[in-house]
Design an enzyme around this catalytic site. Structure first.
Site: not given
Length: 497
Positions: A85, A178, A185, A193, A203, A205, A226, A235, A243
């Site tokens: 995450c 953001d 990435d 995230h 959101h 990826d 999320e 976390h 988590m």
């Protein structure tokens, strides 16, 4: 001092398990960026001194269940590169303070920033989704992910089909406004995230290959994680908690552990009934989509087969020129004129099949079906599993998790494709033929990591990846055409539906 740090990093990396890469300077830079991104250091103190770097590495190792040395050793560097995450981790000191509060029966709000929703019914909205997953499939997964938290707390959730919603879910590529630190990435790294209450956004990826029934990143698991953040959870340092920051595969254990449940109940309380409903990961292994009757927002008129709006796991022709398409626990058959069957359940046709098929082929010599998944292979004569199967074919040199497989008539053998190589297989012994594997460059124009391949009755070979196909001429050994299979290939059954 900066040079001193580099020298020590060189020493740590060279002397630990013979780890030859990345270069020490790159390892140092990557580690510093990582530690800053996930909350272990501050940007202005990134290059401050060795003591602070070692302290940050120690905190990271402790929370990641690694040997605590303060050194950028191999295990630490590899762990930093695991998919996870994109949210920051909670600090060691803060976690210890909160854990001691729990032990002392002080009901502190653990893993939160004192942010929560001040109502117990939230609405959510799905703004977009990967093109290869059907809308209904995604909706079912999102609903289940929210319900996972509702089953153990006083919260309730419902989907908002229009207008405003408390929580919004969306898929983005790269930088999506953001902030640079939250830019995605590509495959691996940060998978998603979210934002704490009451911004209400998560959101994902778009560069990842998301899945709900097999290959790829399991979207349901990441959704559930999320959503925990959107409810106010940070976390958890417990390795088996949902988590926890790193990507968690579905297994037989409960998806939520005691730490997840205590954290959500500290924010919102227990279910009104007082009963907890926990479900093992295997309950969420598949989100099958083919059941349009009675599904809200789903129409049966002119509905194309599910695989036409998605990607399939494997395809093959049998010796009767019947085309098989496999996805999850189901398969379809397609005739030469493009007529598609109803979906069938894999285990209703073949005895003791894999949960899903990664690659499939029919032998052109005897008509036997071969299925591949993980390190194992299955061989069937008609519907009967042959004695001794499934076998661990990786013991014979076959690659694990093959990309795809076909029977190649010019060689009279099965050919398995994996990454940048291909393997020619002896069907009798299930061993790799001499002088193989060879480079995929022999198949001019074929991309790596294709997801399916088959030989058409007209002799052309078709490779598939995502929404695209490549037609390969086996006489000239090169690609002669390409395009989008659902739109261009009438025999695949999407244009005639």
């Amino acid at each position: 001092m900066h040079n001193t740090i580099i020298s020590l990093v060189i020493l740590f990396i060279i002397t630990d398990l013979g780890f030859p890469y990345p270069a020490p300077e790159d390892a140092l830079h990557n580690a510093q960026v990582f530690l800053e991104k996930y909350g272990y250091t501050e940007k202005e103190k990134r290059d401050a001194n060795l003591v602070q770097l070692e302290a940050a590495v120690r905190h990271y190792q402790w929370l990641s269940h690694l040997p605590v040395s303060g050194h950028l050793d191999v295990r630490t560097v590899l762990q930093m590169n695991e998919p996870r995450c994109g949210m920051k981790d909670i600090s060691q000191a803060r976690w210890l303070e909160q854990f001691n509060g729990l032990v002392n029966r002080k009901r502190k709000k653990r893993y939160t920033l004192n942010k929560k929703w001040y109502k117990h019914h939230l609405t959510y909205q799905i703004l977009n989704w990967p093109w290869y997953l059907s809308p209904h499939q995604v909706r079912q997964a999102v609903k289940a992910a929210f319900q996972l938290w509702g089953n153990v707390s006083s919260m309730a959730f419902s989907e908002s089909m229009s207008g405003a919603a408390d929580i919004r879910l969306a898929f983005f590529d790269g930088d999506h406004n953001d902030g640079a630190i939250n830019a995605f990435d590509g495959p691996g790294g940060a998978l998603a995230h979210a934002f704490f209450p009451r911004r209400g956004e998560a959101h994902f990826d778009n560069a990842e290959h998301w899945s709900l029934n097999g290959r790829g990143r399991n979207l349901f698991v990441v959704l559930a994680h999320e959503i925990g953040h959107t409810l106010g959870l940070q976390h958890s340092p417990f390795k088996n908690a949902l988590m926890a920051p790193y990507y968690k595969k579905l297994g037989k254990d409960y998806l939520l552990n005691f730490d997840d449940i205590l954290a959500i109940q500290n924010l919102y309380g227990a279910p009104p009934s007082g009963k907890l409903v926990q479900l093992p990961g295997k309950e969420f292994a598949f989100f099958q989509d083919w059941n349009p009757k009675g599904v809200e927002g789903f129409t049966t008129a002119n509905t194309k087969p599910f695989y036409c709006q998605s990607v399939f796991d494997a395809i093959t022709w049998d010796m009767e020129n019947l085309f098989y398409i496999f996805k999850g626990r189901q398969f379809w058959t397609v005739s030469l004129n493009g007529n598609v069957s109803e979906p069938h359940i894999l285990k209703h046709r073949w005895k003791r099949p894999p949960a899903y098929v990664e690659a499939a082929a029919v032998s052109g010599s005897d008509g036997k079906f071969y299925f591949f998944k993980g390190s194992k292979c299955w061989r069937y004569k008609e519907s009967k599993l042959e004695a001794g199967f499934p076998q661990k074919c990786s013991d014979y040199g076959l690659p694990q998790h093959p990309d795809t497989v076909l029977y190649f008539q010019p060689l009279g053998h099965l050919v398995i494709f994996k990454g940048t190589k291909y393997y020619v297989i002896n069907e009798e012994t299930l061993t790799v033929e001499p002088y193989y594997p060879r480079s995929l460059k022999d198949w001019k124009g074929i991309p790596t990591e294709t997801t399916a391949v088959l030989t058409h009755p007209d002799g052309s070979i078709y490779f598939f990846k995502g929404e695209k196909y490549w037609m390969f001429d086996q006489d000239n050994l090169r690609v002669t055409a390409s395009g989008k299979w659902a739109e261009d290939l009438s025999w695949i059954g999407c244009k005639n539906s």
